[in-house]
Design a protein around this motif. Structure first.
Motif, PDB file in Angstrom:
ATOM      1  N   ALA A 181       2.926   2.744   3.848  1.00 56.23           N
ATOM      2  CA  ALA A 181       1.886   2.922   2.831  1.00 56.23           C
ATOM      3  C   ALA A 181       1.560   4.385   2.574  1.00 56.23           C
ATOM      4  N   LEU A 182       2.153   5.298   3.326  1.00 58.88           N
ATOM      5  CA  LEU A 182       1.926   6.723   3.091  1.00 58.88           C
ATOM      6  C   LEU A 182       2.261   7.106   1.655  1.00 58.88           C
ATOM      7  N   THR A 183       3.299   6.486   1.091  1.00 61.57           N
ATOM      8  CA  THR A 183       3.632   6.685  -0.322  1.00 61.57           C
ATOM      9  C   THR A 183       3.548   5.378  -1.100  1.00 61.57           C
ATOM     10  N   SER A 184       2.972   4.345  -0.501  1.00 64.70           N
ATOM     11  CA  SER A 184       3.007   2.992  -1.070  1.00 64.70           C
ATOM     12  C   SER A 184       4.447   2.564  -1.332  1.00 64.70           C
ATOM     13  N   ALA A 185       5.384   3.115  -0.551  1.00 64.54           N
ATOM     14  CA  ALA A 185       6.812   2.788  -0.628  1.00 64.54           C
ATOM     15  C   ALA A 185       7.450   3.203  -1.946  1.00 64.54           C
ATOM     16  N   PRO A 196      10.120  16.959  -1.677  1.00 69.56           N
ATOM     17  CA  PRO A 196       9.022  17.223  -2.629  1.00 69.56           C
ATOM     18  C   PRO A 196       8.546  15.976  -3.377  1.00 69.56           C
ATOM     19  N   LEU A 197       9.478  15.122  -3.776  1.00 63.96           N
ATOM     20  CA  LEU A 197       9.085  13.907  -4.492  1.00 63.96           C
ATOM     21  C   LEU A 197       8.236  13.006  -3.608  1.00 63.96           C
ATOM     22  N   ALA A 198       8.702  12.751  -2.380  1.00 64.28           N
ATOM     23  CA  ALA A 198       7.966  11.886  -1.467  1.00 64.28           C
ATOM     24  C   ALA A 198       6.615  12.501  -1.103  1.00 64.28           C
ATOM     25  N   ALA A 199       6.593  13.808  -0.877  1.00 62.54           N
ATOM     26  CA  ALA A 199       5.340  14.472  -0.515  1.00 62.54           C
ATOM     27  C   ALA A 199       4.329  14.384  -1.655  1.00 62.54           C
ATOM     28  N   ALA A 200       4.791  14.561  -2.885  1.00 62.93           N
ATOM     29  CA  ALA A 200       3.884  14.459  -4.036  1.00 62.93           C
ATOM     30  C   ALA A 200       3.322  13.048  -4.158  1.00 62.93           C
ATOM     31  N   LEU A 201       4.148  12.055  -3.918  1.00 67.30           N
ATOM     32  CA  LEU A 201       3.670  10.673  -3.964  1.00 67.30           C
ATOM     33  C   LEU A 201       2.684  10.391  -2.831  1.00 67.30           C
ATOM     34  N   GLY A 202       2.939  10.987  -1.660  1.00 69.90           N
ATOM     35  CA  GLY A 202       2.012  10.830  -0.554  1.00 69.90           C
ATOM     36  C   GLY A 202       0.650  11.417  -0.866  1.00 69.90           C
ATOM     37  N   VAL A 203       0.649  12.594  -1.470  1.00 72.64           N
ATOM     38  CA  VAL A 203      -0.613  13.233  -1.856  1.00 72.64           C
ATOM     39  C   VAL A 203      -1.375  12.344  -2.840  1.00 72.64           C
ATOM     40  N   LYS A 204      -0.674  11.838  -3.836  1.00 70.45           N
ATOM     41  CA  LYS A 204      -1.320  10.998  -4.845  1.00 70.45           C
ATOM     42  C   LYS A 204      -1.813   9.681  -4.240  1.00 70.45           C
ATOM     43  N   ALA A 205      -1.014   9.058  -3.347  1.00 64.48           N
ATOM     44  CA  ALA A 205      -1.435   7.796  -2.729  1.00 64.48           C
ATOM     45  C   ALA A 205      -2.708   7.995  -1.909  1.00 64.48           C
ATOM     46  N   ALA A 210       4.105  -7.719   0.469  1.00 65.30           N
ATOM     47  CA  ALA A 210       3.934  -6.326   0.029  1.00 65.30           C
ATOM     48  C   ALA A 210       5.169  -5.517   0.408  1.00 65.30           C
ATOM     49  N   GLY A 211       6.334  -6.033   0.005  1.00 67.31           N
ATOM     50  CA  GLY A 211       7.596  -5.423   0.427  1.00 67.31           C
ATOM     51  C   GLY A 211       7.815  -5.747   1.888  1.00 67.31           C
ATOM     52  N   LEU A 212       7.676  -4.735   2.738  1.00 62.81           N
ATOM     53  CA  LEU A 212       7.633  -4.909   4.188  1.00 62.81           C
ATOM     54  C   LEU A 212       6.354  -4.243   4.688  1.00 62.81           C
ATOM     55  N   TRP A 213       5.215  -4.791   4.245  1.00 68.54           N
ATOM     56  CA  TRP A 213       3.906  -4.221   4.564  1.00 68.54           C
ATOM     57  C   TRP A 213       3.809  -2.765   4.086  1.00 68.54           C
ATOM     58  N   CYS A 214       4.296  -2.499   2.898  1.00 67.94           N
ATOM     59  CA  CYS A 214       4.350  -1.092   2.500  1.00 67.94           C
ATOM     60  C   CYS A 214       3.851  -0.809   1.086  1.00 67.94           C
ATOM     61  N   THR A 215       3.967  -1.749   0.140  1.00 65.21           N
ATOM     62  CA  THR A 215       3.589  -1.451  -1.248  1.00 65.21           C
ATOM     63  C   THR A 215       2.086  -1.659  -1.429  1.00 65.21           C
ATOM     64  N   ALA A 216       1.312  -0.831  -0.765  1.00 67.35           N
ATOM     65  CA  ALA A 216      -0.134  -1.024  -0.698  1.00 67.35           C
ATOM     66  C   ALA A 216      -0.810  -0.890  -2.053  1.00 67.35           C
ATOM     67  N   LEU A 217      -0.224  -0.143  -2.974  1.00 69.63           N
ATOM     68  CA  LEU A 217      -0.813   0.050  -4.298  1.00 69.63           C
ATOM     69  C   LEU A 217      -0.110  -0.781  -5.363  1.00 69.63           C
ATOM     70  N   GLY A 218       0.719  -1.730  -4.931  1.00 64.35           N
ATOM     71  CA  GLY A 218       1.356  -2.636  -5.872  1.00 64.35           C
ATOM     72  C   GLY A 218       2.517  -1.998  -6.616  1.00 64.35           C
ATOM     73  N   TYR A 219       3.084  -2.769  -7.516  1.00 58.46           N
ATOM     74  CA  TYR A 219       4.230  -2.326  -8.308  1.00 58.46           C
ATOM     75  C   TYR A 219       3.759  -1.778  -9.655  1.00 58.46           C
ATOM     76  N   GLY A 220       4.515  -0.842 -10.178  1.00 61.70           N
ATOM     77  CA  GLY A 220       4.239  -0.325 -11.507  1.00 61.70           C
ATOM     78  C   GLY A 220       2.952   0.478 -11.600  1.00 61.70           C
ATOM     79  N   ASN A 221       2.542   1.139 -10.519  1.00 54.55           N
ATOM     80  CA  ASN A 221       1.320   1.945 -10.546  1.00 54.55           C
ATOM     81  C   ASN A 221       1.576   3.208 -11.377  1.00 54.55           C
TER      82      ASN A 221
END
Length: 525
Positions: free
Chosen positions: A302-306, A343-352, A69-80
């Motif tokens: 996994a906060l942003t699924s990387a 802002p980009l990372a925070a928005a992804l964190g909210v969505k994850a 999962a990358g380095l234990w980080c892509t918790a929601l997989g690729y291409g979500n």
């Protein structure tokens, strides 16, 4: 670790299909990118198609299971698609904003509120960084600043553990307890201490129970604090379950004893949830799984699924108020990062976090955990270590041969397959499929067996980074179908021994074929 997919029988001319393309030293020198682990550097995997999930594709178009999962980080997989759309919307709306000078933006505020609501530590404020290393560096600086604010300038030492991993920046690598991370980097620096690793199998005394082992480790920690001076120790940091140090599950009473010692000496307890956070162990956080009561936690990965770099530190109200008062005295709180809370990372964190909650990742992790035995029984001291979506079956070859406990070996093998089959792989993202997990487990077994058991007749193991891959090719392992494909005896060199004995996957004893030995697989899955 990347696991390539191949459906037909592999023969020696095709063995390159089982590895990324090595880069020659000249190519490395010509490249502008410094690649960690130069010995095994390879071409990067540049792309993944929409809805790829656990797969990535290299520059030759070959698909791979992303088994770590990358380095234990892509918790929601690729291409979500949901994360991609959140990314697109935020870039169109606000591409950058910083958090300096009492400023913020809506996504950072929203994410901080969500983290505050679910944090296992008492949280008043959230401080954003760009990575877990930066977050743990910030933990160190906050502990120092807090004690200066309290009028305790001597209370500055930080205790970590042997085999711990907390990052690679100067302070974070000093917290890390892995010697290879220290060599020639002149770390750890002053003020950083390391106490015992809670690995019962490796470090317990003969006949020592897990409870006695945990008690002894707590006594050693107490002795270390006493020798350094309790008034000099600011904080103790730990991972709920060690990751890079070896997926080490501590004895059940370990953290209970540790927290008693910390409370006695007024020492902050920092929990590094960078790997174990957001459902990895079957609960939202590893602290909940193991019953920890930290003063602060570190999160990232996994906060942003990387999908974007982001880390965070929780700050309790007493620490915040002390730091605020000190800030008023000196006129500034001079710590922060340009991209912290981007802002980009925070928005992804909210969505994850929204996806984790909506799709009940915690419930799914707990369901997987319920299917795995806690410990494999037997005198051979096998450890079926499992917590939610991370698992590892630890069978010690020497112990098996010495004590001959075949039933225990088979029990551990079943534990590993049950765990992986239920959706609780060691590093696979939460969306992986049972058959892929079984394939990864089989391939990991082959790689480890190659390193451990393969011997040339009367000689040392054959050197060379491709030996294991070539042997896997000769065995005809298919990763789209976890059952071994037929092995051509002519491909087995007559002077090669493939080892003997029962291992954790359930292979039978080897038998000789045309002067060599071959594996006879057991239909266990």
């Amino acid at each position: 670790m990347l696991y390539p997919l191949q459906s037909q029988t592999i023969t020696p001319p095709d063995e390159d299909r089982y590895r990324l393309i090595p880069r020659e030293p000249a190519t490395l020198r010509a490249s502008s990118t410094l690649i960690p682990n130069l010995r095994a550097s390879a071409t990067l995997v540049p792309r993944s198609s929409p809805r790829e999930g656990i797969y990535v594709i290299d520059d030759q178009g070959k698909r791979y299971i992303e088994g770590m999962a990358g380095l234990w980080c892509t918790a929601l997989g690729y291409g979500n698609e949901e994360l991609i759309e959140a990314d697109r919307e935020q870039l169109a709306r606000l591409s950058f904003a910083h958090l300096f000078g009492a400023k913020s933006h809506d996504k950072a505020v929203e994410l901080a509120e969500k983290l505050k609501a679910i944090s296992p530590a008492p949280t008043s404020k959230v401080f954003f960084t760009s990575s877990g290393s930066e977050a743990n560096d910030s933990q160190v600086k906050f502990a120092w600043y807090y004690n200066n604010a309290r009028g305790l300038p001597q209370k500055k030492k930080i205790i970590s553990r042997v085999k711990a991993y907390h990052g690679v920046t100067v302070a974070a690598s000093s917290l890390t307890g892995l010697p290879n991370n220290h060599l020639d980097f002149d770390v750890p620096i002053d003020r950083f201490l390391h106490t015992d690793c809670p690995h019962h199998y490796r470090f317990a005394l003969p006949g020592e129970s897990e409870q006695d082992f945990a008690t002894r480790l707590a006594a050693n920690l107490d002795a270390l604090i006493q020798s350094e001076g309790p008034d000099t120790i600011a904080a103790f940091i730990a991972e709920p379950m060690m990751g890079a140090g070896g997926v080490i599950v501590p004895p059940e009473t370990h953290f209970d004893r540790v927290q008693e010692v910390l409370a006695k000496y007024d020492i902050l307890f920092i929990v590094d949830e960078v790997i174990t956070g957001f459902g990895r162990l079957g609960d939202r956080f590893g602290s909940e799984t193991l019953g920890l009561k930290p003063h602060s936690i570190t999160v990232a990965k996994a906060l942003t699924s990387a999908y974007a770099p982001l880390g965070a530190v929780t700050v309790s109200e007493p620490v915040y108020q002390a730091m605020l008062d000190q800030n008023r005295k000196i006129g500034a709180f001079a710590h922060g990062f340009t991209y912290g809370g981007h802002p980009l990372a925070a928005a992804l964190g909210v969505k994850a976090l929204e996806i984790y909650e909506r799709d009940d990742f915690v419930g799914r992790g707990q369901a997987a955990r319920a299917q795995v035995p806690g410990k494999a029984e037997g005198a051979c001291r096998l450890s079926a270590r499992r917590r939610g979506a991370r698992a590892w079956v630890d069978g010690r070859g020497r112990a098996r041969r010495r004590q001959g406990n075949q039933a225990g070996v088979q029990s551990a093998g079943r534990s590993g397959r049950t765990c992986l089959g239920a959706g609780a792989g060691r590093g696979l993202d939460h969306s992986h499929h049972r058959r892929h997990a079984r394939a990864v487990l089989r391939l990991r077994h082959h790689r480890r067996r190659d390193r451990r058991d393969v011997r040339s007749a009367g000689a040392r193991p054959r050197p060379g980074p491709s030996d294991g891959r070539a042997r896997r090719s000769r065995r005809g392992l298919s990763l789209t179908n976890p059952k071994p494909l037929p092995v051509k005896p002519a491909l087995l060199p007559p002077a090669t021994s493939l080892g003997a004995g029962v291992n954790r996957i359930g292979w039978r004893r080897c038998r000789r074929v045309n002067g060599a030995r071959s594996l006879r697989p057991r239909r266990a899955c």
